[in-house]
Design a protein around this motif. Structure first.
Motif, PDB file in Angstrom:
ATOM      1  N   ALA A   8       1.000  -1.177   0.044  1.00  0.00           N
ATOM      2  CA  ALA A   8       0.121  -0.018   0.106  1.00  0.00           C
ATOM      3  C   ALA A   8       0.799   1.281  -0.025  1.00  0.00           C
ATOM      4  CB  ALA A   8      -0.786   0.029   1.294  1.00  0.00           C
ATOM      5  N   LYS A   9       0.287   2.230  -0.362  1.00  0.00           N
ATOM      6  CA  LYS A   9       1.124   3.597  -0.461  1.00  0.00           C
ATOM      7  C   LYS A   9       0.168   4.766   0.115  1.00  0.00           C
ATOM      8  CE  LYS A   9       3.952   2.843  -4.608  1.00  0.00           C
ATOM      9  NZ  LYS A   9       4.041   3.249  -6.002  1.00  0.00           N
ATOM     10  N   ILE A  10       0.500   5.124   1.028  1.00  0.00           N
ATOM     11  CA  ILE A  10      -0.309   6.134   1.976  1.00  0.00           C
ATOM     12  C   ILE A  10       0.576   7.513   1.983  1.00  0.00           C
ATOM     13  CG2 ILE A  10      -1.538   6.640   4.043  1.00  0.00           C
ATOM     14  CD1 ILE A  10      -2.439   4.110   2.435  1.00  0.00           C
ATOM     15  N   GLN A  44      -1.917   5.498  10.784  1.00  0.00           N
ATOM     16  CA  GLN A  44      -1.627   4.518  11.752  1.00  0.00           C
ATOM     17  C   GLN A  44      -2.545   3.492  11.703  1.00  0.00           C
ATOM     18  OE1 GLN A  44       0.524   5.285  14.078  1.00  0.00           O
ATOM     19  NE2 GLN A  44       1.210   6.893  12.892  1.00  0.00           N
ATOM     20  N   LEU A  45      -3.640   3.329  11.028  1.00  0.00           N
ATOM     21  CA  LEU A  45      -4.505   2.146  10.901  1.00  0.00           C
ATOM     22  C   LEU A  45      -3.802   1.104  10.073  1.00  0.00           C
ATOM     23  CD1 LEU A  45      -7.162   0.621  10.831  1.00  0.00           C
ATOM     24  CD2 LEU A  45      -7.669   1.869   8.754  1.00  0.00           C
ATOM     25  N   PHE A  46      -3.224   1.381   9.303  1.00  0.00           N
ATOM     26  CA  PHE A  46      -2.326   0.137   8.243  1.00  0.00           C
ATOM     27  C   PHE A  46      -1.113  -0.001   9.205  1.00  0.00           C
ATOM     28  CE2 PHE A  46      -4.260   2.222   4.976  1.00  0.00           C
ATOM     29  CZ  PHE A  46      -4.442   1.292   3.986  1.00  0.00           C
ATOM     30  N   ARG A  47      -0.480   0.659   9.869  1.00  0.00           N
ATOM     31  CA  ARG A  47       0.606   0.151  10.971  1.00  0.00           C
ATOM     32  C   ARG A  47      -0.001  -0.688  12.029  1.00  0.00           C
ATOM     33  NH1 ARG A  47       4.085   5.665  11.407  1.00  0.00           N
ATOM     34  NH2 ARG A  47       5.436   5.211   9.633  1.00  0.00           N
ATOM     35  N   GLY A  48      -1.235  -0.417  12.467  1.00  0.00           N
ATOM     36  CA  GLY A  48      -1.911  -1.081  13.855  1.00  0.00           C
ATOM     37  C   GLY A  48      -2.358  -2.634  13.174  1.00  0.00           C
ATOM     38  N   LEU A  49      -2.397  -2.740  11.691  1.00  0.00           N
ATOM     39  CA  LEU A  49      -2.789  -4.105  11.362  1.00  0.00           C
ATOM     40  C   LEU A  49      -1.587  -4.617  10.693  1.00  0.00           C
ATOM     41  CD1 LEU A  49      -5.936  -3.039   9.216  1.00  0.00           C
ATOM     42  CD2 LEU A  49      -5.839  -4.495  11.536  1.00  0.00           C
ATOM     43  N   GLY A  50      -0.470  -4.301  11.089  1.00  0.00           N
ATOM     44  CA  GLY A  50       0.963  -5.021  10.949  1.00  0.00           C
ATOM     45  C   GLY A  50       1.786  -4.749   9.656  1.00  0.00           C
ATOM     46  N   HIS A  59       7.575  19.475  -6.697  1.00  0.00           N
ATOM     47  CA  HIS A  59       7.319  18.596  -5.665  1.00  0.00           C
ATOM     48  C   HIS A  59       5.925  18.383  -5.376  1.00  0.00           C
ATOM     49  CE1 HIS A  59       7.272  16.343  -1.784  1.00  0.00           C
ATOM     50  NE2 HIS A  59       8.187  15.762  -2.283  1.00  0.00           N
ATOM     51  N   LEU A  60       5.146  17.229  -5.462  1.00  0.00           N
ATOM     52  CA  LEU A  60       3.839  17.530  -5.263  1.00  0.00           C
ATOM     53  C   LEU A  60       3.226  16.799  -4.003  1.00  0.00           C
ATOM     54  CD1 LEU A  60       2.474  16.423  -8.958  1.00  0.00           C
ATOM     55  CD2 LEU A  60       2.833  18.592  -7.996  1.00  0.00           C
ATOM     56  N   SER A  61       3.801  15.496  -3.875  1.00  0.00           N
ATOM     57  CA  SER A  61       3.585  14.881  -2.434  1.00  0.00           C
ATOM     58  C   SER A  61       4.581  14.035  -1.965  1.00  0.00           C
ATOM     59  CB  SER A  61       1.995  14.163  -2.491  1.00  0.00           C
ATOM     60  OG  SER A  61       2.257  13.246  -3.477  1.00  0.00           O
ATOM     61  N   GLU A  62       4.421  13.313  -0.813  1.00  0.00           N
ATOM     62  CA  GLU A  62       5.252  12.182  -0.519  1.00  0.00           C
ATOM     63  C   GLU A  62       4.412  11.209   0.431  1.00  0.00           C
ATOM     64  OE1 GLU A  62       8.976  11.563   3.170  1.00  0.00           O
ATOM     65  OE2 GLU A  62       8.078  13.660   2.750  1.00  0.00           O
ATOM     66  N   GLN A  63       4.708  10.043  -0.232  1.00  0.00           N
ATOM     67  CA  GLN A  63       3.778   8.870   0.423  1.00  0.00           C
ATOM     68  C   GLN A  63       4.646   7.785   1.156  1.00  0.00           C
ATOM     69  OE1 GLN A  63       1.670   7.818  -2.986  1.00  0.00           O
ATOM     70  NE2 GLN A  63       3.343   7.100  -4.157  1.00  0.00           N
ATOM     71  N   ALA A  64       4.328   7.120   2.078  1.00  0.00           N
ATOM     72  CA  ALA A  64       4.960   6.082   2.650  1.00  0.00           C
ATOM     73  C   ALA A  64       4.581   4.878   1.863  1.00  0.00           C
ATOM     74  CB  ALA A  64       4.470   5.968   4.112  1.00  0.00           C
ATOM     75  N   MET A  65       5.524   3.984   2.031  1.00  0.00           N
ATOM     76  CA  MET A  65       5.513   2.673   1.030  1.00  0.00           C
ATOM     77  C   MET A  65       5.433   1.496   2.109  1.00  0.00           C
ATOM     78  SD  MET A  65       7.633   3.296  -2.250  1.00  0.00           S
ATOM     79  CE  MET A  65       7.090   1.873  -3.189  1.00  0.00           C
ATOM     80  N   LEU A  66       4.045   1.029   2.187  1.00  0.00           N
ATOM     81  CA  LEU A  66       3.968  -0.108   3.166  1.00  0.00           C
ATOM     82  C   LEU A  66       3.915  -1.454   2.694  1.00  0.00           C
ATOM     83  CD1 LEU A  66       1.118   1.848   5.033  1.00  0.00           C
ATOM     84  CD2 LEU A  66       3.667   1.909   5.593  1.00  0.00           C
ATOM     85  N   VAL A  67       4.543  -2.400   3.500  1.00  0.00           N
ATOM     86  CA  VAL A  67       4.322  -3.797   3.197  1.00  0.00           C
ATOM     87  C   VAL A  67       3.488  -4.589   4.422  1.00  0.00           C
ATOM     88  CG1 VAL A  67       6.585  -4.489   3.657  1.00  0.00           C
ATOM     89  CG2 VAL A  67       5.224  -5.878   2.091  1.00  0.00           C
ATOM     90  N   LYS A  68       2.770  -5.645   4.209  1.00  0.00           N
ATOM     91  CA  LYS A  68       2.364  -6.772   5.206  1.00  0.00           C
ATOM     92  C   LYS A  68       2.604  -7.981   4.901  1.00  0.00           C
ATOM     93  CE  LYS A  68      -1.608  -8.439   7.784  1.00  0.00           C
ATOM     94  NZ  LYS A  68      -0.827  -8.410   9.227  1.00  0.00           N
TER      95      LYS A  68
END
Length: 308
Positions: free
Chosen positions: A80-82, A90-96, A263-272
């Motif tokens: 996911a990219k947020i 924080q919701l994604f982090r809470g789900l691992g 520069h338009l935005s910065e997003q966190a790249m997540l993996v579960k």
């Protein structure tokens, strides 16, 4: 709306998934998931949406359902990219979900008005050439050399991921996307590749990605490669051009600014990690010969005949 339509098409069901939250006969939210190209065992969450009147637990239950369904279908990783300033992070982090890097989005909304890319003469390519399947191994070596270990572990790429598909896809399957990719030889070594630039041309915008060895010689080729990709993009019409730069590629910022990007935005790249294949030792039977520890001694015996 496009995700809703594509998810109902039978030929896309194995790579395109849509889960909805229904309460009292009404849809309060949905999550759209796609299998990554060439990897049915990896999914990417592309859209998570809920109505303003939906209870606060709806997004969490949608994500939990995706994790459950992915596990049942043998998916190894969810991506996911947020946006970094998004409260839902924080919701994604809470789900691992694990944060493995950031991606900075740059855009040039007026690329066709840039004199660098609108001239009719093709820019000088020098050592830049089109990527072929024969480059897959060297591209994997380039990726391994310039990508941090944490990112490599999350993405788990191999040389087959760098092969180009030789089978043309119909327009309705490719979603109108056209790919152009180029490489150049490593100028600081005798073999291998020094860099790579990829252009994905879409109906409403184009996307550029790049990677290169950080030494001075190869870094000097990046502006030339980027200008050529922009020129190619302009050949397909006046559309915005975007570029994703990860944290370990921030030096690209000055090159983008010089070409009218913002520069338009910065997003966190997540993996579960839902599961991870490991190498396990398996017992096996092998033929062997017993070692002779002494001399062979013939046995003496006598055969007697029995007569009735």
């Amino acid at each position: 709306m496009q995700e809703l339509v594509r998810a109902q098409l039978s030929f896309r069901r194995k790579v395109n998934f849509l889960y909805v939250y229904v309460e009292q006969g009404g849809i309060l939210g949905y999550v759209h998931v796609q299998a990554r190209w060439g990897r049915r065992d990896e999914w990417t969450i592309t859209t998570l949406a809920a109505l303003d009147r939906a209870p606060s637990y709806v997004p969490e239950e949608l994500l939990e359902e995706v994790c459950r369904a992915a596990g049942e279908q043998g998916v190894l990783r969810l991506f996911a990219k947020i946006p970094r300033d998004e409260p839902g992070l924080q919701l994604f982090r809470g789900l691992g979900f694990t944060h493995y890097t950031n991606e900075h989005i740059w855009g040039n909304l007026y690329v066709a008005a840039d004199g660098v890319v609108t001239h009719a003469v093709e820019p000088q390519r020098a050592s830049l050439r089109s990527q072929t399947n024969a480059d897959a191994w060297n591209l994997m070596q380039l990726y391994s050399a310039v990508t941090p270990p944490a990112v490599q572990r999350a993405e788990m790429l191999n040389s087959s991921n760098w092969r180009r598909s030789s089978m043309p896809r119909p327009l309705f399957l490719s979603q109108g996307l056209l790919e152009k990719a180029y490489v150049w030889p490593d100028r600081s070594r005798q073999d291998g590749l020094g860099g790579y630039v990829r252009l994905v041309i879409g109906p409403r915008g184009d996307w550029i990605t790049t990677m290169f060895r950080p030494d001075t010689v190869n870094r000097g080729t990046v502006p030339l490669a980027f200008d050529y990709a922009l020129w190619k993009a302009a050949r397909y019409g006046s559309k915005p051009v975007y570029c994703g730069i990860r944290d370990y590629q921030v030096e690209m910022g000055s090159i983008l600014e010089a070409r009218g990007f913002h520069h338009l935005s910065e997003q966190a790249m997540l993996v579960k990690y839902l599961a991870e294949p490991i190498k396990a030792k398996q017992p096996s039977l092998v033929p062997f010969l017993a070692r002779n520890t002494g001399e062979l001694v013939p046995t003496k015996f006598q055969v007697e005949s029995l007569e009735g």
